[in-house]
Design an enzyme around this catalytic site. Structure first.
Site, PDB file in Angstrom:
ATOM      1  N   CYS A  78       0.790  -1.237   0.000  1.00 50.42           N
ATOM      2  CA  CYS A  78       0.000   0.000   0.000  1.00 50.42           C
ATOM      3  C   CYS A  78       0.821   1.285   0.000  1.00 50.42           C
ATOM      4  O   CYS A  78       0.258   2.364  -0.116  1.00 50.42           O
ATOM      5  CB  CYS A  78      -0.965  -0.002   1.179  1.00 50.42           C
ATOM      6  SG  CYS A  78      -0.157   0.225   2.783  1.00 50.42           S
ATOM      7  N   CYS A 123       1.498  -3.948   8.748  1.00 55.31           N
ATOM      8  CA  CYS A 123       1.289  -2.587   8.275  1.00 55.31           C
ATOM      9  C   CYS A 123      -0.010  -2.052   8.881  1.00 55.31           C
ATOM     10  O   CYS A 123      -1.051  -2.713   8.802  1.00 55.31           O
ATOM     11  CB  CYS A 123       1.214  -2.574   6.751  1.00 55.31           C
ATOM     12  SG  CYS A 123       0.802  -0.955   6.060  1.00 55.31           S
ATOM     13  N   CYS A 147      12.415  -7.779  12.402  1.00 53.48           N
ATOM     14  CA  CYS A 147      12.866  -8.749  11.406  1.00 53.48           C
ATOM     15  C   CYS A 147      11.811  -8.747  10.294  1.00 53.48           C
ATOM     16  O   CYS A 147      10.699  -9.231  10.487  1.00 53.48           O
ATOM     17  CB  CYS A 147      12.983 -10.109  12.078  1.00 53.48           C
ATOM     18  SG  CYS A 147      13.670 -11.385  11.044  1.00 53.48           S
TER      19      CYS A 147
END
Length: 161
Positions: A78, A123, A147
């Site tokens: 996105c 996200c 990570c």
């Protein structure tokens, strides 16, 4: 002894691994909401596997593992800005590592897959799986190690907008 070594090797490889499972991020809090068909059409098969099915790329194979240029890392799905290059460090875990995320750019979820207790990082805008965060990062900064799968992010050089 041979089996113990194999078990330890397997667990080491899984230290940043995700697992294919349903994304149960509440869609009401996401800014980018798309159907599964839309994600499949827009993402590569590997991006879809990692970002939408919570998979992982093989260690030491990602495009950004050893990239240390000035810029920013955005969500590959996105475009949400996730990390600045100033937070990237060499962790030798096999995946790109950051000591902090841009404030408000990610959300966290407890992850108990593979019999381990980890914290998944997603996200905040689209709910895409990025990787996991651990408490073994540089002590002189935050002590955190995000990570992150290379395939889940895109690097934008500082000289580009």
């Amino acid at each position: 002894m041979k089996y113990v070594i194999l078990l330890l090797a397997f667990l080491a490889l899984q230290s940043c691994n995700g697992q294919k499972k349903q994304n149960n991020q509440p869609t009401s809090s996401l800014k980018v909401v798309k159907t599964d068909a839309q994600w499949r059409e827009e993402l590569t098969p590997e991006q879809y596997y990692v970002l939408r099915e919570k998979g992982t790329e093989r260690p030491h194979t990602g495009e950004y593992v050893n990239k240390f240029e000035n810029g920013k890392y955005v969500c590959a799905a996105c475009g949400n800005v996730l990390y600045g290059s100033d937070s990237k460090f060499a962790s030798d875990c096999g995946w790109p590592s950051f000591d902090k995320a841009v404030k408000g750019s990610v959300v966290y979820k407890d992850d108990f897959t593979f019999g381990m207790q980890r914290t998944e990082v997603m996200c905040a805008a689209c709910g895409g799986h990025l990787g996991h965060v651990f408490d073994d990062g540089p002590e002189e900064t935050t002590g955190k190690r995000y990570c992150t799968n290379s395939v889940s992010v895109k690097f934008i050089p500082a000289d580009k907008k």
